[in-house]
Write an enzyme that holds these catalytic residues in place. Structure first.
Site, PDB file in Angstrom:
ATOM      1  N   LEU A   1     -52.650   3.285  20.262  1.00 36.40           N
ATOM      2  CA  LEU A   1     -53.735   3.985  19.596  1.00 36.40           C
ATOM      3  C   LEU A   1     -54.048   3.286  18.289  1.00 36.40           C
ATOM      4  O   LEU A   1     -53.157   2.720  17.639  1.00 36.40           O
ATOM      5  CB  LEU A   1     -53.337   5.445  19.306  1.00 36.40           C
ATOM      6  N   ASP A   2     -55.326   3.319  17.869  1.00 36.14           N
ATOM      7  CA  ASP A   2     -55.693   2.784  16.563  1.00 36.14           C
ATOM      8  C   ASP A   2     -54.889   3.497  15.480  1.00 36.14           C
ATOM      9  O   ASP A   2     -54.533   4.675  15.636  1.00 36.14           O
ATOM     10  CB  ASP A   2     -57.180   2.995  16.287  1.00 36.14           C
ATOM     11  N   PRO A   3     -54.601   2.822  14.364  1.00 34.80           N
ATOM     12  CA  PRO A   3     -53.827   3.472  13.301  1.00 34.80           C
ATOM     13  C   PRO A   3     -54.399   4.817  12.871  1.00 34.80           C
ATOM     14  O   PRO A   3     -53.644   5.764  12.624  1.00 34.80           O
ATOM     15  CB  PRO A   3     -53.875   2.448  12.164  1.00 34.80           C
TER      16      PRO A   3
END
Length: 556
Positions: A403-405
């Site tokens: 997942l994106d940060p």
């Protein structure tokens, strides 16, 4: 009009109180200094009223970043420099704008020949993939395959009929009163017929193989040449980019200089490093003894194909390309750089494990935490680092889909590569599913649907991805509106493929939902919290066969 050193002096000159005492931070998200905005508005007026042949910038996806740098001349006068990112109208140098940072003489000595070699290699590669020779060979192979298949079917049918006749003959021998010598002779004859059929089949298969091998060998030779050509082209491209990066001379305020390649070593610099407006403007100021005071960069022209940029809107310097250039260029100036965002170290117990067994686990990833550490930062705080700190023996952990940060929610982690591969197959066969929830900035037309827009990385800005029908990878997202509130829309999203930034790009793109995720600083206009959360996860366990269903409500 700009002077010989490309400075446009303010008329009237600003009062001393209006002049910044130190350079403003180029990475800051705040609005630029008022004097920089005044300079930017003058440049926007120049662009708006046809000060240059900029019609191409209005074509879809052809807009560009421009910039201004407020400077103080040695005689005390205040003015500004103008710049643009990359090339404008197919040119690096345009009167009245800061020139590029590379040495044009040194560059011209090797670049045309290098580009010509890459073009020739590319053309040969195209011939090997799509040219007349491979096309004819593939057609020949397809024709042989079809003809051989028909011949094999005809022979198998004939052999099946022969086999039936032999079976009937053996049945008659078994049921009738036949002398032993006659039975033996008949059975021997039937066996010879069976062996003859088998030999005929082997001869046909051998002939087919021989005929196919001629074509397959020719295709294999082309494929071998293609693979070698790809390797050679990649190596030549790397060599050329290294030489290009060494032609960029990056100065700083102390009078020192380094090449772009040296600034990013040991890694190769990203494409376009040193070509943004800000580095050009600072380099030009240093060359002419001008003191930088304030910087502003803005977008002009049509928005990018991915959205997220609007004509006349101000944007900070990019971290992907300028993050390795501007800090060096600002050395010697009184300026405080905004620290690069990092995920906080956070205690281990902040990572909630929602499911765990001998083969996999699922965690609730908090917003702001990386899924995996960077390749060159193996100890950087992330889900994997925290899980390994929690269990030092868990050395084989692999995140199934990162997942994106800034995206929160359910993250699936395999304990070993075999389980990871099995889970990937589950998703590929639709035996696993993910549901995201997001707030979007804008009203979405319709109630549900499917978005299919191919995506690839943006070579100009490695942080971003863009829609590219020609070179992008297939990306499919299902969606459904669940709530409407004022100017915002809440949606559920089901990624059917998994590409970086897929949901964010599909939400923001005009051919997608046309409404960026709230708080999306890359594809929208807001930099508050990203309202994107992995809310539900369902999969068939690869080892137990049990269906696992997990849900973690969004915190917004």
């Amino acid at each position: 009009m700009p002077s010989r050193d490309a400075v446009t002096y303010f008329e009237p000159q600003p009062a001393p109180a209006e002049v910044p005492v130190r350079l403003t931070d180029p990475f800051a998200e705040d609005l630029p200094h008022p004097l920089a905005r005044r300079a930017a508005e003058e440049l926007m007026a120049f662009l708006r009223h046809g000060g240059f042949a900029l019609g191409a910038l209005d074509a879809p996806g052809q807009g560009k970043m421009f910039g201004v740098l407020v400077v103080a001349a040695p005689d005390g006068r205040i003015g500004y420099l103008r710049g643009f990112s990359g090339m404008l109208d197919g040119r690096w140098r345009i009167d009245g704008f800061a020139p590029p940072l590379f040495d044009p003489i040194a560059r011209d000595a090797f670049l045309p020949a290098g580009e010509a070699e890459l073009r020739a290699l590319g053309e040969r590669h195209t011939e090997l993939v799509e040219g007349p020779e491979p096309t004819a060979l593939r057609a020949n192979l397809a024709e042989l395959t079809a003809r051989h298949g028909a011949a094999m079917e005809e022979m198998r049918a004939r052999h099946d009929a022969n086999r039936g006749l032999r079976h009937d003959a053996r049945q008659r021998l078994a049921n009738g009163e036949v002398r032993d010598d006659e039975r033996h002779a008949t059975l021997q004859a039937l066996g010879e017929e069976s062996r003859a059929d088998a030999a005929e089949l082997r001869r046909l298969e051998g002939a087919h193989h021989q005929a196919r091998e001629v074509v397959v060998s020719a295709l294999r030779a082309l494929d071998t040449e293609r693979a070698g050509l790809e390797h050679l082209r990649a190596e030549r491209s790397r060599q050329l980019w290294r030489r290009i990066s060494e032609s960029y001379v990056i100065p700083n305020a102390r009078g020192e200089s380094r090449t772009v390649g040296a600034l990013f070593a040991p890694e190769p610099p990203p494409g376009g490093a040193g070509d943004c407006a800000a580095p050009k403007l600072l380099g030009h100021a240093y060359r002419h003894g001008l003191r930088p005071l304030a910087l502003a960069e803005f977008w002009w022209g049509a928005p990018p194909l991915t959205g997220g940029r609007h004509a006349g809107a101000y944007y900070p310097a990019c971290r992907s390309k300028c993050g390795g250039v501007l800090p060096y260029m600002l050395e010697g100036l009184h300026v405080e750089l905004e620290p690069r965002p990092e995920a906080g170290p956070g205690p281990v117990d902040e990572l909630r494990v929602l499911y765990e067994d001998a083969w996999l686990l699922v965690v609730d990833k908090p917003r702001g935490l990386l899924s995996i550490p960077g390749r060159h930062e193996p100890s950087r705080d992330s889900v994997l680092v925290r899980l390994r700190r929690r269990d030092p023996d868990a050395t084989g952990l692999v995140v199934v889909h990162a997942l994106d940060p800034d995206t929160s929610g359910l993250l699936l982690v395999a304990r070993d590569p075999m389980t990871h591969a099995a889970l990937q197959r589950r998703f590929a066969r639709s035996e696993a599913d993910r549901r995201f929830v997001a707030w979007l900035d804008g009203q979405v037309a319709g109630g549900e649907g499917v978005i299919e827009l191919p995506i690839r990385p943006d070579r100009e800005d490695r942080r971003r991805h863009l829609v590219d029908p020609l070179h992008g990878k297939r990306a499919v997202t299902g969606w459904r509106v669940t709530q409407r509130s004022g100017t915002r829309t809440r949606v559920s999203l089901w990624p059917r493929t998994w590409l970086p930034h897929q949901l964010r790009v599909h939400a923001a793109h005009p051919l997608g939902l046309g409404a960026p995720v709230s708080g999306d600083r890359l594809y929208g206009g807001d930099d508050t919290r990203l309202m994107l959360h992995a809310e539900a996860l369902t999969f068939v366990h690869p080892h137990t066969g049990v269906r696992v269903e997990l849900e973690c409500r969004a915190p917004f």
